[in-house]
Design a protein around this motif. Structure first.
Motif, PDB file in Angstrom:
ATOM      1  N   ARG A   1      -9.092   2.043  -2.483  1.00 30.47           N
ATOM      2  CA  ARG A   1      -8.566   1.783  -3.821  1.00 30.47           C
ATOM      3  C   ARG A   1      -9.085   2.821  -4.807  1.00 30.47           C
ATOM      4  O   ARG A   1     -10.230   3.259  -4.741  1.00 30.47           O
ATOM      5  CB  ARG A   1      -8.968   0.395  -4.308  1.00 30.47           C
TER       6      ARG A   1
ATOM      7  N   ASP B   1      -5.928  -5.413  -4.762  1.00 30.93           N
ATOM      8  CA  ASP B   1      -7.314  -5.587  -5.181  1.00 30.93           C
ATOM      9  C   ASP B   1      -7.872  -6.898  -4.635  1.00 30.93           C
ATOM     10  O   ASP B   1      -9.024  -6.957  -4.182  1.00 30.93           O
ATOM     11  CB  ASP B   1      -7.407  -5.570  -6.710  1.00 30.93           C
TER      12      ASP B   1
ATOM     13  N   GLU C   1       0.828  -1.202   0.000  1.00 29.27           N
ATOM     14  CA  GLU C   1       0.000   0.000   0.000  1.00 29.27           C
ATOM     15  C   GLU C   1       0.868   1.260   0.000  1.00 29.27           C
ATOM     16  O   GLU C   1       0.527   2.257  -0.650  1.00 29.27           O
ATOM     17  CB  GLU C   1      -0.932  -0.010   1.207  1.00 29.27           C
TER      18      GLU C   1
ATOM     19  N   ASP D   1      -8.714  -6.494  -1.002  1.00 26.63           N
ATOM     20  CA  ASP D   1      -9.988  -5.781  -0.848  1.00 26.63           C
ATOM     21  C   ASP D   1     -11.164  -6.720  -1.083  1.00 26.63           C
ATOM     22  O   ASP D   1     -12.161  -6.695  -0.356  1.00 26.63           O
ATOM     23  CB  ASP D   1     -10.064  -4.608  -1.820  1.00 26.63           C
TER      24      ASP D   1
ATOM     25  N   ARG E   1     -11.606  -8.942   1.899  1.00 29.25           N
ATOM     26  CA  ARG E   1     -12.201  -8.238   3.026  1.00 29.25           C
ATOM     27  C   ARG E   1     -13.697  -8.056   2.845  1.00 29.25           C
ATOM     28  O   ARG E   1     -14.493  -8.239   3.772  1.00 29.25           O
ATOM     29  CB  ARG E   1     -11.529  -6.879   3.200  1.00 29.25           C
TER      30      ARG E   1
ATOM     31  N   THR F   1     -15.180   1.542  -4.902  1.00 36.04           N
ATOM     32  CA  THR F   1     -13.959   1.917  -5.610  1.00 36.04           C
ATOM     33  C   THR F   1     -14.117   3.318  -6.178  1.00 36.04           C
ATOM     34  O   THR F   1     -15.068   3.593  -6.900  1.00 36.04           O
ATOM     35  CB  THR F   1     -13.643   0.931  -6.748  1.00 36.04           C
TER      36      THR F   1
ATOM     37  N   SER G   1     -13.205   1.063   1.117  1.00 30.93           N
ATOM     38  CA  SER G   1     -12.002   0.813   0.339  1.00 30.93           C
ATOM     39  C   SER G   1     -11.364   2.137  -0.082  1.00 30.93           C
ATOM     40  O   SER G   1     -12.059   3.069  -0.468  1.00 30.93           O
ATOM     41  CB  SER G   1     -12.344  -0.014  -0.902  1.00 30.93           C
TER      42      SER G   1
END
Length: 310
Positions: free
Chosen positions: A90, A73, A7, A76, A79, A119, A88
């Motif tokens: 992202r 990804d 990250e 995510d 999760r 997203t 998220s």
């Protein structure tokens, strides 16, 4: 290797700065830098190139970035599948030259939002060289750019044609030019002309079309969207790809219209580009696919000559 290290690298690549990444991630810059260095030692490659003006992905880092994003990804997705309540962070970043935003860009993002509600999509307006550089360096996931027929596409990017059209004159319906079937090149010299700023493809096209001749009065602006707004305000006419005008909300509401240019058959292509190496994350692949789907469904109708001349 820890997920947060991946990250950290993704954040630095996106923001181009250790300082800005540390601020966004709410950690100290030394801690961020040390963690990234530790990951680079473990992988045996320098992921980032550091300099006085910031940081960007190295050539090795660009090769690995799609895999890194794929891991994030997947995390995510895991999760969310486990029912963990979180928002998220992202992002899918799209660079665009602002063409076809009416009929293509906004509807594609709306459709993507339905599939990926957590997203975020960040749209960055820029000129074609900046968009392509961002995709190659990893700061952008996708790029929407224009080409004139016959121009070469960069080998480092996967380029997929979306729309093919021709250059047309965009005007208000009450313009004298709207009463004609087509516009002569000389007509562009006699009235106010709104041109794209140097660096845009349509700037080069208009300069070539006018063969170096200068209109009586001209405005210069950034991007098609501002050009259409200036036309709507009655400041002049502009030259754009037809797919940038047809389906635009201003055109649908009858505020702007368009006519072809007499004797000119130059084709303009809208192309979506992504980096060639590696496999992009799921969200990026999905948004890319949505752009292709919507482009295939897009059909440019004939110009409303009868309505304009009645």
């Amino acid at each position: 290797m820890r997920i947060e290290q991946l990250e950290y690298v993704a954040a630095v690549a996106r923001l181009g700065s250790f300082r800005r990444a540390a601020e966004e991630l709410h950690i100290s810059q030394p801690a961020l830098s040390g963690s990234v260095r530790s990951l680079e030692r473990e992988l045996g490659v320098d992921l980032l190139e550091r300099g006085r003006h910031g940081a960007r992905m190295s050539s090795s880092g660009r090769e690995l970035l799609p895999h890194l994003r794929g891991v994030l990804d997947a995390v995510d997705q895991l999760r969310m599948a486990a029912g963990e309540q979180h928002r998220s962070v992202r992002l899918v970043r799209v660079g665009t030259v602002n063409a076809a935003s009416g009929p293509l860009l906004a509807p594609a993002i709306r459709q993507f939002r339905d599939r990926h509600p957590v997203t975020q999509v960040e749209v960055i307006a820029a000129q074609r060289p900046e968009v392509q550089r961002g995709v190659l360096e990893g700061s952008l996931d996708l790029g929407l750019v224009n080409y004139l027929a016959g121009e070469d596409w960069p080998s480092g990017l996967v380029s997929t044609p979306l729309l093919t059209g021709r250059a047309v004159v965009c005007m208000r319906p009450d313009s004298p030019l709207a009463g004609r079937d087509q516009v002569q090149v000389g007509d562009l010299l006699s009235g106010p002309l709104i041109v794209m700023r140097a660096g845009y493809l349509m700037h080069r096209y208009v300069h070539r079309l006018l063969a170096g001749r200068v209109p009586q009065f001209a405005y210069a602006t950034d991007g098609a969207e501002m050009g259409k707004l200036m036309v709507a305000e009655g400041l002049g006419v502009t030259v754009l790809p037809d797919f940038s005008v047809i389906g635009d909300p201003l055109e649908q509401r009858g505020i702007i219209t368009w006519r072809p240019i007499a004797g000119d058959h130059t084709q303009v292509q809208l192309v979506i580009q992504r980096i060639r190496s590696g496999s992009p994350p799921l969200a990026t692949r999905d948004l890319h696919g949505i752009f292709v789907e919507r482009a295939r469904a897009y059909a440019a109708p004939a110009p409303p000559l009868a309505a304009a001349t009645s």
